[in-house]
Design a protein around this motif. Structure first.
Motif, short mmCIF file in Angstrom:
data_model
loop_
_atom_site.label_atom_id
_atom_site.label_comp_id
_atom_site.label_asym_id
_atom_site.label_seq_id
_atom_site.Cartn_x
_atom_site.Cartn_y
_atom_site.Cartn_z
N SER A 50 45.19 -26.86 -19.94
CA SER A 50 45.12 -28.33 -19.91
C SER A 50 44.39 -28.86 -18.69
N GLY A 51 43.62 -27.98 -18.03
CA GLY A 51 42.89 -28.38 -16.83
C GLY A 51 41.57 -29.05 -17.13
N ASP A 52 40.72 -29.12 -16.10
CA ASP A 52 39.42 -29.78 -16.23
C ASP A 52 38.49 -28.97 -17.14
N SER A 53 37.64 -29.68 -17.85
CA SER A 53 36.66 -29.03 -18.71
C SER A 53 35.47 -28.57 -17.87
N SER A 54 34.57 -27.85 -18.50
CA SER A 54 33.40 -27.33 -17.80
C SER A 54 32.41 -28.43 -17.42
N ARG A 55 32.65 -29.66 -17.89
CA ARG A 55 31.76 -30.76 -17.52
C ARG A 55 31.96 -31.17 -16.06
N ASN A 56 33.11 -30.82 -15.46
CA ASN A 56 33.39 -31.21 -14.08
C ASN A 56 32.80 -30.17 -13.13
N LYS A 57 31.60 -30.45 -12.66
CA LYS A 57 30.91 -29.51 -11.78
C LYS A 57 31.65 -29.33 -10.46
N ALA A 58 32.32 -30.39 -9.97
CA ALA A 58 33.04 -30.28 -8.70
C ALA A 58 34.17 -29.26 -8.81
N SER A 81 37.21 -23.37 -16.31
CA SER A 81 38.11 -24.18 -15.48
C SER A 81 39.30 -24.76 -16.25
N ASN A 82 39.55 -24.28 -17.48
CA ASN A 82 40.63 -24.89 -18.26
C ASN A 82 42.01 -24.73 -17.63
N ASN A 83 42.16 -23.70 -16.79
CA ASN A 83 43.46 -23.46 -16.17
C ASN A 83 43.54 -24.01 -14.75
N ALA A 84 42.58 -24.82 -14.35
CA ALA A 84 42.57 -25.40 -13.00
C ALA A 84 42.13 -26.85 -13.09
N ALA A 85 42.49 -27.63 -12.07
CA ALA A 85 42.13 -29.05 -12.04
C ALA A 85 41.91 -29.49 -10.60
N ALA A 86 40.88 -30.28 -10.41
CA ALA A 86 40.63 -30.88 -9.09
C ALA A 86 41.57 -32.06 -8.90
N VAL A 87 42.17 -32.16 -7.73
CA VAL A 87 43.17 -33.20 -7.48
C VAL A 87 42.97 -33.81 -6.09
N ILE A 88 43.51 -35.01 -5.93
CA ILE A 88 43.62 -35.67 -4.63
C ILE A 88 45.08 -35.60 -4.21
N VAL A 89 45.32 -35.14 -3.00
CA VAL A 89 46.67 -34.97 -2.48
C VAL A 89 46.89 -36.00 -1.37
N THR A 90 47.98 -36.76 -1.45
CA THR A 90 48.28 -37.78 -0.46
C THR A 90 49.70 -37.58 0.07
N ALA A 91 49.92 -38.05 1.30
CA ALA A 91 51.23 -37.96 1.93
C ALA A 91 51.31 -39.00 3.04
N HIS A 106 52.08 -36.22 -2.94
CA HIS A 106 51.78 -36.67 -4.29
C HIS A 106 50.41 -36.12 -4.69
N VAL A 107 50.32 -35.65 -5.92
CA VAL A 107 49.11 -35.01 -6.43
C VAL A 107 48.62 -35.78 -7.65
N SER A 108 47.33 -36.15 -7.66
CA SER A 108 46.75 -36.92 -8.76
C SER A 108 45.48 -36.25 -9.24
N SER A 109 45.33 -36.15 -10.55
CA SER A 109 44.16 -35.51 -11.14
C SER A 109 42.90 -36.31 -10.83
N LEU A 110 41.84 -35.58 -10.53
CA LEU A 110 40.56 -36.21 -10.20
C LEU A 110 39.56 -36.10 -11.33
N GLY A 111 39.74 -35.13 -12.21
CA GLY A 111 38.80 -34.91 -13.30
C GLY A 111 39.36 -35.35 -14.63
N ASP A 112 39.08 -34.56 -15.68
CA ASP A 112 39.53 -34.92 -17.02
C ASP A 112 40.63 -34.01 -17.52
N ALA A 113 41.44 -33.49 -16.60
CA ALA A 113 42.56 -32.65 -17.00
C ALA A 113 43.54 -33.45 -17.85
N ARG A 114 44.09 -32.82 -18.90
CA ARG A 114 45.02 -33.50 -19.78
C ARG A 114 46.43 -33.52 -19.21
#
Length: 367
Positions: A50-58, A81-91, A106-114
């Motif tokens: 459920s991670g980011d698709s191959s369209r997310n180059k980052a 990259s289906n098993n990984a996702a780029a995220v922004i982490v805040t605290a 707190h962790v928030s998805s940055l790409g198109d992860a489901r």
């Protein structure tokens, strides 16, 4: 089904005065002592497709860089990259957090992860606005939601692309707190008010006559001179003092939930209202209460008082009449309107109309 109305009880004038006593620590903060926001870019791994698709180059580049750190050289074409996702982490870093302390992230998805459900955050440095690393975050995510897809059917609960890691970051660097500047400590009021600031100045002058105390403006009070080695003890003593706070007349209405919340000092002037075939009339007459000729000889607090005498009338399907010796307030008005079975939506509309006419002696906040 009618919405529920939450109305704070209106106290007498003496009770209101007593309730406005508050500790300085509850209405102020020390200038320079504050939380600091941290942010970082990381990768969540271990997702079940459920991670980011191959369209997310980052995301592909991040996975490649991570593998290269472990001595594994791969190209972007070899990475799925289906098993990984780029995220922004805040605290939020506490003002007095020490190295080794743990804080929530707190962790928030940055790409198109489901979904980030079941994922784990890879070691992520968290930086402040000065671009220095103050904490390191890592751990398993708790999303509190899910999202499942099968044959174009989707079942989703909450937001599975946002996660939380309790105690998920370890503090690596403390923040230097500078709350004594030029031998001066400044207290910032949570709600700026000229009356409260002046009351605080007078209380501090009475308890600390050797210090110079002045209000810089309605939201800040300065105390000087203060030696740095005595600052902690002085702040602890000042924060325990009680001051007279000024009550702010406010009426808060929420049109979505039908909630009405009013403060203790909210009054309504003379006004006539006609709404949906219902006529409401409010009249206030002032009368003078004169004590006896010799009443004030032994009691100087006895004096002439002007008392409002208020009549509220409603004409419609039902008629209600009552008089108040303490002036017309929101509680009385709402009670009168409820007697003729007005809905909460109608009451909110009437309050807005009263505010626009200038008869509401308070600030109206519509949410």
């Amino acid at each position: 089904m009618r919405a529920f109305i939450l109305m704070l009880a209106v106290l007498s004038s003496f009770a209101a005065v007593a309730s406005n006593q508050a500790r300085i620590r509850d209405i102020t903060r020390v200038d320079g002592v504050r939380e600091n926001s941290l942010v970082g870019y990381g990768i969540v791994v271990g997702l079940a497709g459920s991670g980011d698709s191959s369209r997310n180059k980052a995301t592909l580049q991040s996975i490649r860089n991570t593998l290269e750190n472990f001595g594994v050289a791969v190209s972007n074409d070899d990475i799925k990259s289906n098993n990984a996702a780029a995220v922004i982490v805040t605290a939020d870093l506490n003002a007095f957090a020490q190295p080794g302390d743990k804080i929530d992230v707190h962790v928030s998805s940055l790409g198109d992860a489901r979904s980030l459900t079941g994922g784990a955050l890879y070691l992520t440095p968290l930086k402040g606005v000065d671009d220095k690393i103050y904490a390191l975050a890592q751990g398993n995510l708790s999303t509190g939601g899910y999202k499942f897809e099968q044959n174009q059917n989707v079942v989703q609960r909450n937001h599975p692309t946002v996660g939380f890691i309790p105690q998920g970051a370890i503090v690596e660097k403390e923040i230097d707190q500078q709350f004594v500047r030029n031998n001066q400590i400044q207290f910032v009021l949570n709600q700026p008010d000229f009356v409260t600031a002046e009351s605080m100045v007078q209380v501090l002058k009475q308890n600390f006559p050797e210090l110079k105390v002045r209000a810089l403006h309605a939201g800040k009070v300065a105390v000087s001179p203060v030696a740095p080695e005595q600052a902690m003890m002085l702040i602890a003593h000042i924060q325990q003092l009680r001051v007279q706070t000024a009550s702010i007349a406010r009426v808060v209405v929420n049109e979505k939930t039908g909630t009405v919340v009013a403060g203790a000092d909210v009054t309504v002037g003379d006004v006539v209202i006609s709404h949906a075939g219902i006529r409401l009339e409010i009249q206030t007459r002032f009368r003078t209460s004169q004590p006896g000729a010799f009443a004030g000889i032994n009691n100087p607090s006895v004096r002439t008082e002007t008392m409002p005498d208020t009549d509220v009338k409603i004409e419609g399907e039902r008629e209600a009449y009552y008089a108040s010796q303490g002036g017309t307030n929101i509680a009385e008005l709402v009670a009168a309107l409820k007697k003729v079975n007005l809905s909460t939506r109608d009451i909110i509309s009437i309050l807005q109309a009263i505010n626009q006419s200038g008869a509401l002696n308070a600030e109206l906040i519509v949410q």
